[in-house]
Design a protein around this motif. Structure first.
Motif, PDB file in Angstrom:
ATOM      1  N   PHE A 156       0.867  -1.305  -0.026  1.00  0.00           N
ATOM      2  CA  PHE A 156      -0.020   0.012  -0.101  1.00  0.00           C
ATOM      3  C   PHE A 156       0.819   1.328  -0.152  1.00  0.00           C
ATOM      4  O   PHE A 156       0.397   2.274  -0.348  1.00  0.00           O
ATOM      5  CB  PHE A 156      -0.815   0.103   1.394  1.00  0.00           C
ATOM      6  N   LEU A 157       2.061   1.191   0.259  1.00  0.00           N
ATOM      7  CA  LEU A 157       2.931   2.482   0.368  1.00  0.00           C
ATOM      8  C   LEU A 157       3.088   2.844  -1.025  1.00  0.00           C
ATOM      9  O   LEU A 157       3.527   4.169  -1.228  1.00  0.00           O
ATOM     10  CB  LEU A 157       4.400   1.962   0.933  1.00  0.00           C
ATOM     11  N   SER A 158       3.011   1.894  -1.912  1.00  0.00           N
ATOM     12  CA  SER A 158       3.370   2.264  -3.421  1.00  0.00           C
ATOM     13  C   SER A 158       2.237   3.260  -3.906  1.00  0.00           C
ATOM     14  O   SER A 158       2.479   4.127  -4.576  1.00  0.00           O
ATOM     15  CB  SER A 158       3.120   0.932  -4.284  1.00  0.00           C
ATOM     16  N   LEU A 159       1.087   3.157  -3.166  1.00  0.00           N
ATOM     17  CA  LEU A 159      -0.106   3.961  -3.694  1.00  0.00           C
ATOM     18  C   LEU A 159       0.201   5.460  -3.211  1.00  0.00           C
ATOM     19  O   LEU A 159      -0.093   6.671  -3.849  1.00  0.00           O
ATOM     20  CB  LEU A 159      -1.301   3.870  -2.898  1.00  0.00           C
ATOM     21  N   PHE A 160       1.247   5.868  -2.220  1.00  0.00           N
ATOM     22  CA  PHE A 160       1.393   7.054  -1.718  1.00  0.00           C
ATOM     23  C   PHE A 160       2.172   7.855  -2.990  1.00  0.00           C
ATOM     24  O   PHE A 160       2.214   9.178  -3.103  1.00  0.00           O
ATOM     25  CB  PHE A 160       2.285   7.337  -0.540  1.00  0.00           C
ATOM     26  N   ALA A 180       7.040   6.265 -11.026  1.00  0.00           N
ATOM     27  CA  ALA A 180       5.892   5.300 -10.461  1.00  0.00           C
ATOM     28  C   ALA A 180       5.489   4.454 -11.510  1.00  0.00           C
ATOM     29  O   ALA A 180       4.913   3.309 -11.345  1.00  0.00           O
ATOM     30  CB  ALA A 180       4.521   6.113 -10.120  1.00  0.00           C
ATOM     31  N   LEU A 181       6.122   4.467 -12.766  1.00  0.00           N
ATOM     32  CA  LEU A 181       5.349   3.848 -14.007  1.00  0.00           C
ATOM     33  C   LEU A 181       6.448   3.070 -14.772  1.00  0.00           C
ATOM     34  O   LEU A 181       6.372   1.635 -15.046  1.00  0.00           O
ATOM     35  CB  LEU A 181       4.533   4.595 -14.834  1.00  0.00           C
ATOM     36  N   ILE A 182       7.655   3.586 -15.127  1.00  0.00           N
ATOM     37  CA  ILE A 182       8.479   2.934 -15.929  1.00  0.00           C
ATOM     38  C   ILE A 182       9.364   2.033 -15.353  1.00  0.00           C
ATOM     39  O   ILE A 182       9.566   0.763 -15.870  1.00  0.00           O
ATOM     40  CB  ILE A 182       9.467   4.134 -16.586  1.00  0.00           C
ATOM     41  N   PRO A 183       9.937   2.008 -14.225  1.00  0.00           N
ATOM     42  CA  PRO A 183      10.746   0.869 -13.672  1.00  0.00           C
ATOM     43  C   PRO A 183       9.584  -0.381 -13.430  1.00  0.00           C
ATOM     44  O   PRO A 183      10.235  -1.331 -13.695  1.00  0.00           O
ATOM     45  CB  PRO A 183      11.438   1.541 -12.162  1.00  0.00           C
ATOM     46  N   PRO A 184       8.552  -0.247 -12.825  1.00  0.00           N
ATOM     47  CA  PRO A 184       8.016  -1.442 -12.730  1.00  0.00           C
ATOM     48  C   PRO A 184       7.576  -2.023 -13.895  1.00  0.00           C
ATOM     49  O   PRO A 184       7.337  -3.304 -14.108  1.00  0.00           O
ATOM     50  CB  PRO A 184       6.766  -1.153 -11.921  1.00  0.00           C
ATOM     51  N   ALA A 185       7.240  -1.011 -15.078  1.00  0.00           N
ATOM     52  CA  ALA A 185       6.931  -1.747 -16.477  1.00  0.00           C
ATOM     53  C   ALA A 185       8.112  -2.537 -17.086  1.00  0.00           C
ATOM     54  O   ALA A 185       8.000  -3.494 -17.677  1.00  0.00           O
ATOM     55  CB  ALA A 185       6.330  -0.540 -17.579  1.00  0.00           C
ATOM     56  N   ALA A 186       9.336  -1.778 -16.723  1.00  0.00           N
ATOM     57  CA  ALA A 186      10.532  -2.622 -17.257  1.00  0.00           C
ATOM     58  C   ALA A 186      10.782  -3.745 -16.386  1.00  0.00           C
ATOM     59  O   ALA A 186      10.981  -4.636 -17.084  1.00  0.00           O
ATOM     60  CB  ALA A 186      11.879  -1.913 -17.031  1.00  0.00           C
ATOM     61  N   THR A 187      10.384  -4.002 -15.237  1.00  0.00           N
ATOM     62  CA  THR A 187      10.424  -5.085 -14.386  1.00  0.00           C
ATOM     63  C   THR A 187       9.653  -6.336 -15.019  1.00  0.00           C
ATOM     64  O   THR A 187       9.961  -7.468 -15.032  1.00  0.00           O
ATOM     65  CB  THR A 187      10.449  -4.743 -12.968  1.00  0.00           C
ATOM     66  N   ALA A 188       8.438  -5.854 -15.121  1.00  0.00           N
ATOM     67  CA  ALA A 188       7.463  -6.828 -15.747  1.00  0.00           C
ATOM     68  C   ALA A 188       8.049  -7.453 -17.153  1.00  0.00           C
ATOM     69  O   ALA A 188       8.051  -8.691 -17.295  1.00  0.00           O
ATOM     70  CB  ALA A 188       6.223  -6.116 -16.013  1.00  0.00           C
ATOM     71  N   GLY A 189       8.638  -6.532 -17.867  1.00  0.00           N
ATOM     72  CA  GLY A 189       9.132  -6.980 -19.133  1.00  0.00           C
ATOM     73  C   GLY A 189      10.298  -8.062 -18.937  1.00  0.00           C
ATOM     74  O   GLY A 189      10.585  -9.126 -19.628  1.00  0.00           O
ATOM     75  N   LEU A 190      11.230  -7.812 -17.712  1.00  0.00           N
ATOM     76  CA  LEU A 190      12.348  -8.727 -17.446  1.00  0.00           C
ATOM     77  C   LEU A 190      11.878  -9.906 -16.906  1.00  0.00           C
ATOM     78  O   LEU A 190      12.299 -10.850 -17.231  1.00  0.00           O
ATOM     79  CB  LEU A 190      13.280  -7.719 -16.368  1.00  0.00           C
ATOM     80  N   GLY A 191      10.823  -9.760 -16.165  1.00  0.00           N
ATOM     81  CA  GLY A 191      10.065 -11.108 -15.586  1.00  0.00           C
ATOM     82  C   GLY A 191       9.608 -12.037 -16.901  1.00  0.00           C
ATOM     83  O   GLY A 191       9.843 -13.214 -16.852  1.00  0.00           O
ATOM     84  N   LEU A 192       9.112 -11.327 -17.708  1.00  0.00           N
ATOM     85  CA  LEU A 192       8.644 -12.275 -19.096  1.00  0.00           C
ATOM     86  C   LEU A 192       9.683 -12.926 -19.731  1.00  0.00           C
ATOM     87  O   LEU A 192      10.075 -13.849 -20.311  1.00  0.00           O
ATOM     88  CB  LEU A 192       7.842 -11.353 -19.946  1.00  0.00           C
ATOM     89  N   ALA A 193      11.007 -11.832 -19.821  1.00  0.00           N
ATOM     90  CA  ALA A 193      12.196 -12.300 -20.528  1.00  0.00           C
ATOM     91  C   ALA A 193      12.855 -13.704 -19.819  1.00  0.00           C
ATOM     92  O   ALA A 193      13.368 -14.635 -20.324  1.00  0.00           O
ATOM     93  CB  ALA A 193      13.302 -11.191 -20.767  1.00  0.00           C
ATOM     94  N   TRP A 194      12.739 -13.765 -18.511  1.00  0.00           N
ATOM     95  CA  TRP A 194      13.422 -14.630 -17.785  1.00  0.00           C
ATOM     96  C   TRP A 194      12.266 -15.815 -17.324  1.00  0.00           C
ATOM     97  O   TRP A 194      12.847 -16.951 -16.673  1.00  0.00           O
ATOM     98  CB  TRP A 194      13.865 -14.177 -16.234  1.00  0.00           C
ATOM     99  N   LEU A 254       1.620  -3.789  -9.920  1.00  0.00           N
ATOM    100  CA  LEU A 254       2.298  -1.976  -9.629  1.00  0.00           C
ATOM    101  C   LEU A 254       2.099  -1.122 -10.537  1.00  0.00           C
ATOM    102  O   LEU A 254       1.656  -0.239 -10.289  1.00  0.00           O
ATOM    103  CB  LEU A 254       3.613  -2.516  -8.989  1.00  0.00           C
ATOM    104  N   VAL A 255       2.215  -1.427 -11.949  1.00  0.00           N
ATOM    105  CA  VAL A 255       2.136  -0.645 -12.815  1.00  0.00           C
ATOM    106  C   VAL A 255       0.730  -0.001 -13.068  1.00  0.00           C
ATOM    107  O   VAL A 255       0.270   1.022 -13.168  1.00  0.00           O
ATOM    108  CB  VAL A 255       2.569  -1.508 -14.216  1.00  0.00           C
ATOM    109  N   LEU A 256      -0.169  -1.139 -13.024  1.00  0.00           N
ATOM    110  CA  LEU A 256      -1.830  -0.796 -12.996  1.00  0.00           C
ATOM    111  C   LEU A 256      -2.017   0.194 -11.936  1.00  0.00           C
ATOM    112  O   LEU A 256      -2.921   0.929 -11.973  1.00  0.00           O
ATOM    113  CB  LEU A 256      -2.460  -1.840 -13.286  1.00  0.00           C
ATOM    114  N   VAL A 257      -1.788  -0.233 -10.495  1.00  0.00           N
ATOM    115  CA  VAL A 257      -2.159   0.548  -9.440  1.00  0.00           C
ATOM    116  C   VAL A 257      -1.589   1.652  -9.580  1.00  0.00           C
ATOM    117  O   VAL A 257      -2.369   2.873  -9.241  1.00  0.00           O
ATOM    118  CB  VAL A 257      -1.551  -0.326  -8.180  1.00  0.00           C
ATOM    119  N   ASN A 258      -0.477   2.128  -9.953  1.00  0.00           N
ATOM    120  CA  ASN A 258       0.232   3.471  -9.893  1.00  0.00           C
ATOM    121  C   ASN A 258      -0.597   4.304 -11.115  1.00  0.00           C
ATOM    122  O   ASN A 258      -0.745   5.369 -10.739  1.00  0.00           O
ATOM    123  CB  ASN A 258       1.651   3.252 -10.163  1.00  0.00           C
TER     124      ASN A 258
END
Length: 434
Positions: free
Chosen positions: A215-219, A248-262, A274-278
């Protein structure tokens, strides 16, 4: 202060100047010498909060959009005559017309938007893989995500469907593109000499930070949306606020992409959440603030104010429902994080307390080397922690010390875990005598 210049259409000069006289606004008039569509040019200074009401008055006096109205920011106005106007038109927000102009200015052309978004995601992905916070922050300076978020909210409160649709489209497309860029870079860099062999991205702190959304991400997201709206309304600090929105948006989006790659579905899902919530939180806070600030469509018969209100409420409800659903994930992660730290503290306290017993004289508690993780514990059939014990010279170690730890911790905490004990040979100097 603003300097407003208006070309007065033929036949409306008297009503326009009368409206300015009623507002006790000082003005200068020049005869128009162009093609004959206008009869004069009027110019007058006005506080920024007075632009909107004065332009509404001028619209009633005959100034329509087919005329020319130019609003310019002034560097300095030296006159005591502006004090009365500043007292009458209090406030700091810019006019409705300037707000639209600022929103359109912040939303770049499609090709520029794509170029900056791809570049910022590439830099952010490199920062994630190298665990460099400075690189990630640097990438945010390039990211162009503030414009679409503000544009969508401005278009909604002003009843401009074209503007709102453009903002929403740019946001959704942009974040999907960012995930794709992150995934592509991950596939290209994976198993190459540029990364450590058999790299597990889940162990990179900058990646792990974005796979445990709480929930801290929401702040961060709510604060970024509010700051973005304020910066646009007051025409100040938009570039710096844009960095916060991008963080709030780019790093988690890039992280999601890395998750797909690995091939780590959990990483992709957590970062994507996290991307959608933010994204929803930024749009929610900006939309609410613009609406509460009093921005509305032009008040004529062509707009149904109640329809605009319904549109705003409908969009707020949609965003709220989306955030509520995603908050289930945030709530679960937040609870798991809390339980993890709580249990970790309890395990540490109980393990140290056990060795404080006189029967364990010469054995010193050094720490738990395996971090407790509530999620792993809940999903694992055999969760094991390792306790490091220092053994002073000449001390006999009980052969079943690991089992004694196991029994003690199970009784004290109620946890069913296996205990492995590691030993560290210690030498202790003679204590000084009094």
């Amino acid at each position: 202060m603003r300097l407003v210049q208006v070309l007065i259409p033929n036949g409306t000069r008297e009503s326009v100047l009368a409206a300015l006289d009623e507002e006790t606004i000082d003005y200068a008039v020049w005869e128009e010498t162009g093609r004959g569509d206008f009869e004069a040019l009027v110019s007058f200074p006005i506080p920024e909060s007075g632009v909107e009401p004065v332009l509404d008055r001028l619209e009633s006096a005959g100034i329509r959009e087919d005329a020319y109205t130019i609003v310019m920011a002034t560097e300095t106005v030296i006159s005591e005559r502006t004090n009365l106007l500043e007292k009458r038109y209090k406030g700091l927000r810019i006019s409705r017309e300037e707000l639209v102009a600022r929103a359109e200015e912040l939303a770049p052309a499609g090709s520029t938007y794509v170029a900056f978004l791809v570049l910022s995601t590439m830099i952010a992905t490199a920062g994630l893989l190298s665990d460099s916070a400075a690189t990630i922050i640097g990438a945010m300076v390039v990211a162009p995500l503030m414009g679409p978020a503000i544009t969508a909210s401005v278009g909604t409160v002003l009843g401009d469907e074209r503007l709102a649709s453009r903002g929403v489209t740019f946001q959704v497309f942009g974040l999907c593109l960012a995930i794709a860029v992150g995934a592509t870079m991950g596939f290209l860099l994976k198993d190459t000499f540029m990364l450590p062999p058999e790299l597990d991205i889940r162990e990179i702190p900058q990646v792990a930070e974005r796979t445990t959304p709480t929930f801290l991400s929401l702040f961060l997201a709510l604060g970024s949306g509010i700051a973005g709206a304020i910066s646009v309304m007051r025409n100040a600090g938009s570039a710096l606020v844009g960095v916060a929105i991008a963080v709030a948006l780019i790093p988690p989006a890039a992280t999601a992409g890395l998750g797909l790659a690995w091939g780590f579905d959990g990483v992709a899902l957590a970062a994507g959440t996290l991307v959608l919530v933010n994204l929803l939180a930024i749009n929610l806070s900006a939309l609410v603030l613009f609406y509460l600030a009093g921005y509305r469509p032009v008040g004529d018969e062509s707009f149904d104010q109640r329809a605009i209100r319904r549109s705003v409420i409908k969009r707020l409800a949609g965003i709220g429902v989306g955030m509520l659903l995603l908050s289930v994930v945030l709530g679960g992660v937040t609870a798991a994080e809390y339980l993890t730290h709580e249990i970790e503290i309890e395990l540490t306290r109980e393990a140290a307390a056990m060795l404080d017993d006189p029967e364990y004289d010469g054995l010193n508690y050094e720490g738990i080397t395996t971090e407790f993780d509530f999620v792993d514990y809940a999903t694992s059939e055999a969760y094991e922690i390792e306790i490091l014990v220092g053994v002073e010279e000449g001390t006999a170690v009980p052969p079943d010390l690991a089992q004694q730890f196991d029994d003690h911790l199970t009784e004290a905490t109620g946890l069913d875990i296996a205990v492995r004990v590691g030993f560290l040979d210690e030498q202790v100097s003679d204590r000084a005598t009094a």
